[in-house]
Each structure stands twice: as C-alpha cells, then as structure tokens.
Design a protein around this motif. Structure first.
Motif, PDB file in Angstrom:
ATOM      1  N   PHE A  72       0.830  -1.193   0.000  1.00 46.65           N
ATOM      2  CA  PHE A  72       0.000   0.000   0.000  1.00 46.65           C
ATOM      3  C   PHE A  72       0.871   1.253   0.000  1.00 46.65           C
ATOM      4  CE2 PHE A  72      -2.276  -3.467   1.946  1.00 46.65           C
ATOM      5  CZ  PHE A  72      -3.519  -3.418   1.318  1.00 46.65           C
ATOM      6  N   LEU A  73       0.401   2.246  -0.725  1.00 39.66           N
ATOM      7  CA  LEU A  73       1.122   3.516  -0.812  1.00 39.66           C
ATOM      8  C   LEU A  73       0.709   4.463   0.296  1.00 39.66           C
ATOM      9  CD1 LEU A  73       1.120   4.518  -4.609  1.00 39.66           C
ATOM     10  CD2 LEU A  73       3.067   3.761  -3.241  1.00 39.66           C
ATOM     11  N   GLU A  74       1.688   5.180   0.816  1.00 39.12           N
ATOM     12  CA  GLU A  74       1.427   6.297   1.715  1.00 39.12           C
ATOM     13  C   GLU A  74       2.257   7.482   1.239  1.00 39.12           C
ATOM     14  OE1 GLU A  74       1.756   5.451   5.857  1.00 39.12           O
ATOM     15  OE2 GLU A  74      -0.096   4.261   5.825  1.00 39.12           O
ATOM     16  N   THR A  75       1.961   8.656   1.752  1.00 37.07           N
ATOM     17  CA  THR A  75       2.654   9.867   1.334  1.00 37.07           C
ATOM     18  C   THR A  75       3.360  10.498   2.524  1.00 37.07           C
ATOM     19  OG1 THR A  75       0.980  10.269  -0.370  1.00 37.07           O
ATOM     20  CG2 THR A  75       2.414  12.116   0.213  1.00 37.07           C
ATOM     21  N   GLY A  76       4.649  10.810   2.347  1.00 34.98           N
ATOM     22  CA  GLY A  76       5.425  11.434   3.414  1.00 34.98           C
ATOM     23  C   GLY A  76       5.022  12.879   3.635  1.00 34.98           C
ATOM     24  N   ASP A  78       6.499  15.546   3.081  1.00 32.46           N
ATOM     25  CA  ASP A  78       6.869  16.450   1.996  1.00 32.46           C
ATOM     26  C   ASP A  78       6.309  15.985   0.654  1.00 32.46           C
ATOM     27  OD1 ASP A  78       8.378  18.356   3.493  1.00 32.46           O
ATOM     28  OD2 ASP A  78       9.963  16.859   3.681  1.00 32.46           O
ATOM     29  N   GLY A  79       5.358  15.053   0.707  1.00 31.77           N
ATOM     30  CA  GLY A  79       4.650  14.666  -0.498  1.00 31.77           C
ATOM     31  C   GLY A  79       5.224  13.514  -1.289  1.00 31.77           C
ATOM     32  N   LYS A  80       6.317  12.901  -0.811  1.00 32.95           N
ATOM     33  CA  LYS A  80       6.910  11.791  -1.550  1.00 32.95           C
ATOM     34  C   LYS A  80       6.204  10.491  -1.189  1.00 32.95           C
ATOM     35  CE  LYS A  80      11.270   9.461  -2.603  1.00 32.95           C
ATOM     36  NZ  LYS A  80      12.730   9.404  -2.384  1.00 32.95           N
ATOM     37  N   PRO A  81       5.691   9.753  -2.187  1.00 33.47           N
ATOM     38  CA  PRO A  81       5.022   8.477  -1.897  1.00 33.47           C
ATOM     39  C   PRO A  81       6.016   7.384  -1.526  1.00 33.47           C
ATOM     40  CG  PRO A  81       5.111   8.854  -4.261  1.00 33.47           C
ATOM     41  CD  PRO A  81       5.645  10.095  -3.611  1.00 33.47           C
ATOM     42  N   TYR A  82       5.576   6.468  -0.695  1.00 32.49           N
ATOM     43  CA  TYR A  82       6.413   5.336  -0.306  1.00 32.49           C
ATOM     44  C   TYR A  82       5.505   4.162   0.021  1.00 32.49           C
ATOM     45  CZ  TYR A  82       5.119   6.527   4.519  1.00 32.49           C
ATOM     46  OH  TYR A  82       4.411   6.786   5.666  1.00 32.49           O
ATOM     47  N   LEU A  83       6.100   2.979   0.148  1.00 29.95           N
ATOM     48  CA  LEU A  83       5.334   1.782   0.463  1.00 29.95           C
ATOM     49  C   LEU A  83       5.224   1.619   1.974  1.00 29.95           C
ATOM     50  CD1 LEU A  83       6.728  -0.838  -2.080  1.00 29.95           C
ATOM     51  CD2 LEU A  83       4.730   0.643  -2.311  1.00 29.95           C
ATOM     52  N   LYS A  84       4.023   1.473   2.453  1.00 27.67           N
ATOM     53  CA  LYS A  84       3.778   1.300   3.883  1.00 27.67           C
ATOM     54  C   LYS A  84       4.387  -0.017   4.368  1.00 27.67           C
ATOM     55  CE  LYS A  84       0.008   0.958   7.239  1.00 27.67           C
ATOM     56  NZ  LYS A  84      -1.473   0.917   7.431  1.00 27.67           N
ATOM     57  N   ASP A  85       5.098   0.061   5.473  1.00 25.94           N
ATOM     58  CA  ASP A  85       5.669  -1.115   6.144  1.00 25.94           C
ATOM     59  C   ASP A  85       6.650  -1.897   5.281  1.00 25.94           C
ATOM     60  OD1 ASP A  85       4.084  -0.584   8.396  1.00 25.94           O
ATOM     61  OD2 ASP A  85       2.409  -1.724   7.581  1.00 25.94           O
ATOM     62  N   ARG A  86       7.253  -1.262   4.280  1.00 28.45           N
ATOM     63  CA  ARG A  86       8.270  -1.935   3.462  1.00 28.45           C
ATOM     64  C   ARG A  86       9.507  -1.044   3.369  1.00 28.45           C
ATOM     65  NH1 ARG A  86       6.791  -6.719   0.746  1.00 28.45           N
ATOM     66  NH2 ARG A  86       9.041  -6.748   0.372  1.00 28.45           N
ATOM     67  N   LYS A  87      10.472  -1.318   4.216  1.00 30.74           N
ATOM     68  CA  LYS A  87      11.713  -0.552   4.217  1.00 30.74           C
ATOM     69  C   LYS A  87      12.748  -1.144   3.271  1.00 30.74           C
ATOM     70  CE  LYS A  87      10.263   2.354   7.304  1.00 30.74           C
ATOM     71  NZ  LYS A  87       9.949   3.753   6.907  1.00 30.74           N
ATOM     72  N   ASP A  88      12.354  -2.188   2.540  1.00 34.28           N
ATOM     73  CA  ASP A  88      13.284  -2.840   1.622  1.00 34.28           C
ATOM     74  C   ASP A  88      13.031  -2.466   0.164  1.00 34.28           C
ATOM     75  OD1 ASP A  88      10.803  -4.152   1.796  1.00 34.28           O
ATOM     76  OD2 ASP A  88      11.656  -6.027   1.032  1.00 34.28           O
ATOM     77  N   ILE A  89      11.972  -1.685  -0.082  1.00 34.77           N
ATOM     78  CA  ILE A  89      11.648  -1.287  -1.454  1.00 34.77           C
ATOM     79  C   ILE A  89      11.412   0.220  -1.494  1.00 34.77           C
ATOM     80  CG2 ILE A  89      10.088  -1.536  -3.415  1.00 34.77           C
ATOM     81  CD1 ILE A  89       9.354  -4.309  -2.410  1.00 34.77           C
ATOM     82  N   TYR A  90      12.262   0.903  -2.231  1.00 35.17           N
ATOM     83  CA  TYR A  90      12.094   2.340  -2.482  1.00 35.17           C
ATOM     84  C   TYR A  90      11.950   2.534  -3.988  1.00 35.17           C
ATOM     85  CZ  TYR A  90      13.682   3.204   2.312  1.00 35.17           C
ATOM     86  OH  TYR A  90      13.805   3.227   3.678  1.00 35.17           O
ATOM     87  N   PHE A  91      11.205   3.558  -4.371  1.00 36.53           N
ATOM     88  CA  PHE A  91      11.003   3.800  -5.795  1.00 36.53           C
ATOM     89  C   PHE A  91      10.859   5.291  -6.070  1.00 36.53           C
ATOM     90  CE2 PHE A  91       6.731   3.789  -4.090  1.00 36.53           C
ATOM     91  CZ  PHE A  91       6.084   4.783  -4.821  1.00 36.53           C
ATOM     92  N   ASN A  92      11.018   5.637  -7.325  1.00 37.32           N
ATOM     93  CA  ASN A  92      10.766   7.000  -7.758  1.00 37.32           C
ATOM     94  C   ASN A  92      10.391   6.974  -9.235  1.00 37.32           C
ATOM     95  OD1 ASN A  92      12.269  10.128  -8.297  1.00 37.32           O
ATOM     96  ND2 ASN A  92      10.651   9.801  -6.812  1.00 37.32           N
ATOM     97  N   GLY A 163      13.972  13.471  -0.705  1.00 35.36           N
ATOM     98  CA  GLY A 163      12.572  13.444  -0.300  1.00 35.36           C
ATOM     99  C   GLY A 163      12.023  14.753   0.208  1.00 35.36           C
ATOM    100  N   ARG A 164      12.781  15.841   0.006  1.00 37.61           N
ATOM    101  CA  ARG A 164      12.313  17.140   0.500  1.00 37.61           C
ATOM    102  C   ARG A 164      11.877  18.065  -0.621  1.00 37.61           C
ATOM    103  NH1 ARG A 164      16.773  19.686   3.913  1.00 37.61           N
ATOM    104  NH2 ARG A 164      15.143  21.264   4.164  1.00 37.61           N
TER     105      ARG A 164
END
Length: 217
Positions: A72-76, A78-92, A163-164
């Motif tokens: 699931f996606l969440e938004t930081g 500063d507006g950068k999306p990331y995967l909830k509860d997954r610290k092993d996958i980053y994307f852009n 991410g800022r």
C-alpha cells in the motif's frame, strides 16, 4: 537497483488507454481523471503502469491480486510516496514528453527524465550555483542544451531522492561531480540513451545499473 524506461506513445489509442486503466489502483485512476490535458492523463497512467511493472518484478503489487503480495502507498510529510511497512523497497518515478521512467532500490532513490528543449540560460541564472553556471558558459554552443538538461535532471533526482523536494534550494548544491555530500551522501549517474532526452538517477550507492527499455502493453 532496477531502472526502467518506457515509450508511452501507444496510450494515444483511446481504446488502449481506457483498457489499461484497469491495471492501476483506484487512487491512480482518480489522479488521472483530475488531469485536464490528455497528454498529462497519458503520462500519469504510464507512470502508474511502470510502477506496477517494477513492483511486480519485486514480487509485490498495489492491486488486490493473489499472484503477488499486496502493498500500500502512503505519502510522506513532503509529499513523496512510499510503500507502507516496506523498508526494503524504495522507488521513484518521472515522465517527460513521450517517455516515463522509474527507479527501484533498497534505499532512497531519485530519477528524472527531461526532454531537451532549451539551453536554460534564464533557469540556470536562477537555480544553478556559480560553478554550474560557469560550466555551462564554457560549454560549446552545440552541446549546451544537452548539458543544461543533464544538470537539471541531476538536481531533480537529488531532491527527489532526499525526499524534501523544492524545500532544498537548487542553487545550494552542485551536481557537477558524481558524488554529493549533504546531510547524507548520494551518487549520480546520467544517461543519454534516448535521443532528445536526458535521464539521471541519484542513489545512496554508486549507480552501476543501466536503464532497461520495457513495454507496458
């Protein structure tokens, strides 16, 4: 790290465009519908398709399917999306003109693709640091547009990796070298594999991966 690039010209076919919207989550479809220009709708859909493509290659999906683990996606803040509860996958993600690009890694990563249109003299005057402006002034005229766009994609990829976003003044750092040390250390790599475009990636480790051209059909 994986880097993907896709040509989105096929989405100009209205039937294909409508059909492929079923392959992205509902939130992405809502975002597409909020776009006013058809070109922006196409790029937004392509970005969603490429995100899903890359996530599937990692064994996960944003869609409620059984074949892959759903994430699931969440938004930081500063507006950068990331995967909830997954610290092993980053994307852009990034898109420009007829292309969309994506980078996936196990640590923060940024990517930017831009169509080469201008030598950016006015933009460089406002947003580039003195060393970068001098570098452009010393470039031969026939390569100035390419070099400006390349520097711009490096700057964009950096603020996206951190991410800022635009909270980091673009003239406060230089991207002339392949390494940058701020609060954290990041590395750059730029590619000119697509005629008329510049592509840069910024990551926590030196970028050894080359972009793969993929099909979203």
């Amino acid at each position: 790290m994986e880097i993907y690039v896709a040509d989105i010209a096929f989405l100009r076919d209205e039937k294909v465009f409508d059909l492929l919207q079923e392959n992205v989550p509902e939130e992405r479809r809502k975002s597409i519908n909020r776009c006013r220009r058809i070109e922006d709708k196409q790029r937004s859909l392509a970005a969603g398709l490429l995100l899903e493509y890359g996530l599937n290659r990692l064994g996960v999906t944003l869609l409620p399917e059984l074949e892959y683990e759903q994430v699931f996606l969440e938004t930081g803040k500063d507006g950068k999306p990331y995967l909830k509860d997954r610290k092993d996958i980053y994307f852009n993600l990034s898109h420009s003109g007829s292309y969309v690009a994506a980078a996936f890694d196990t640590a923060p990563v940024g990517i930017d693709i831009e169509e080469i249109k201008s030598d950016g003299k006015k933009i460089a005057g406002r947003f580039f640091c003195p060393e970068e402006k001098q570098f452009l002034e010393e470039c031969q005229e026939n390569c100035r547009k390419q070099k400006f766009t390349e520097l711009w994609t490096r700057k964009e990829s950096y603020i996206k990796a951190v991410g800022r976003g635009m909270k980091i003044p673009l003239k406060s750092f230089s991207v002339l070298e392949n390494q940058i040390r701020g609060e954290e250390e990041f590395f750059f790599r730029s590619f000119s594999m697509l005629e008329g475009y510049a592509l840069s990636v910024c990551a926590k480790v030196p970028v050894d991966t080359k972009p793969q051209i993929v099909s979203l059909l």
